[in-house]
Every structure is written in C-alpha cells, then in structure tokens.
Design an enzyme around this catalytic site. Sequence first.
Site, short mmCIF file in Angstrom:
data_model
loop_
_atom_site.label_atom_id
_atom_site.label_comp_id
_atom_site.label_asym_id
_atom_site.label_seq_id
_atom_site.Cartn_x
_atom_site.Cartn_y
_atom_site.Cartn_z
N HIS A 38 0.93 -1.20 0.06
CA HIS A 38 0.00 -0.19 0.00
C HIS A 38 0.75 1.11 -0.10
CE1 HIS A 38 -3.53 2.49 1.22
NE2 HIS A 38 -2.53 2.88 1.78
N GLU A 39 1.84 1.17 0.81
CA GLU A 39 2.91 2.36 1.02
C GLU A 39 3.67 2.64 -0.49
OE1 GLU A 39 2.46 5.01 3.24
OE2 GLU A 39 0.67 3.57 3.68
#
Length: 199
Positions: A38-39
């Site tokens: 996600h990051e």
Amino acid sequence: MYFTKIRMHPIMIPIIIYLIATAQLAHYSIIICSLLFHELGHIAAAKWTGLKLTSCTILPYGGAIKIKNLYLAPPHQQWLIAIAGPLATAVLYLTAQFFTFPGQAFFNQVQLTILALNLIPILPLDGGQALKAILPKYHQNTHLALSICVSTLLILVTYNQMHLAFIFTFIAFQNIRTWQYRKYEEAFNKIVTKQLTLP
C-alpha cells in the site's frame, strides 16, 4: 534509496506481539506485506511527481509518508499521491483473484479492510488527504475538526470490534494532536513559503 526511509511505528509492536503469541505468523506476514505494498503505491506516485520522500512509517491502517514541501505541490499531485495507496491495494486485491493460494480468504479480508479504511474521507487517512488536496485552504481546519468528530464516533460504533476500535482511537489521537499544533505548522509553512519565494 527510498527503501531505507521506510520505518514501522511503535504502535505496531503490540499488534505484532499478539500475532506472534497466538501463532499467527502467516497472518502477520500478510498484514505487513499488504501495508508495505500500500505504501509503495504512495512512494511510486511521489517519485513519479518528482517530490522528495523524507520518510514512510507503517501504521495499522496503512502508513504515513512525509514528503518535503508537499503543501507547495500542485493540488493534483497531492491528490495523486494520496490516492495511489488505495489504488495499489485495489490492484493487489484484483490480481489475487486470478490465483488460488493458502490463506486467500484472510488475504482478501486484509486488502478490503485496508482499502475501506483508507477511502474514509477523514484525516489522516488517504481519503482525507485526497479531500484535503482539493479543499480550499480556509476549509481545512473545518475538515480537521470533522475528522476528529468522525473518528471519535467511529470508536463508539466499532467498540465490539477491538482491532477497528484500536485503529480509530489511534486516528482520533493523531487528529487531536494535529489540531493542537496546527497554528505552529501554519506559521512554519508560511515562513518556508516566504523563504522559497524570495528573489
């Protein structure tokens, strides 16, 4: 190197200890890898826009990235960076549907939870950051105040789901702290902006 700037927030320690103590190492691995992916979406967007990443901290709902002078970037770049995390999670979830593997049900649940959480339009979640990017400056304190109210309300709504209540408590605390220091941040941003615009 971008990867050397990725850190894990201390708030993750009790979660990790719980998962290890309950012999859920596979679940731990899925959660951490999902949050990291996600990051990476945010990081890729920041790099693509040419902005400099100073740090990335993994949190229970995703993470917090710090980008040098992000508030000076055009709103569309800020919006793109904010939405890139949920987009990465959505791509990961959709790709996984073409395969069958052990723990797929839990994997899907993790992706959908991360995605749903981050699309809530409150700070500091990605949905809130995306909304902040397009809101006029004079509405941003109102947005922060509403984020405090909504995150506090969500604690009460999710009281019987400990993991969600824990996350919303952390989010509410972050918003309250941001509210307390908002004037200092605004003053700092004005000084930096003035210095950068001096001939």
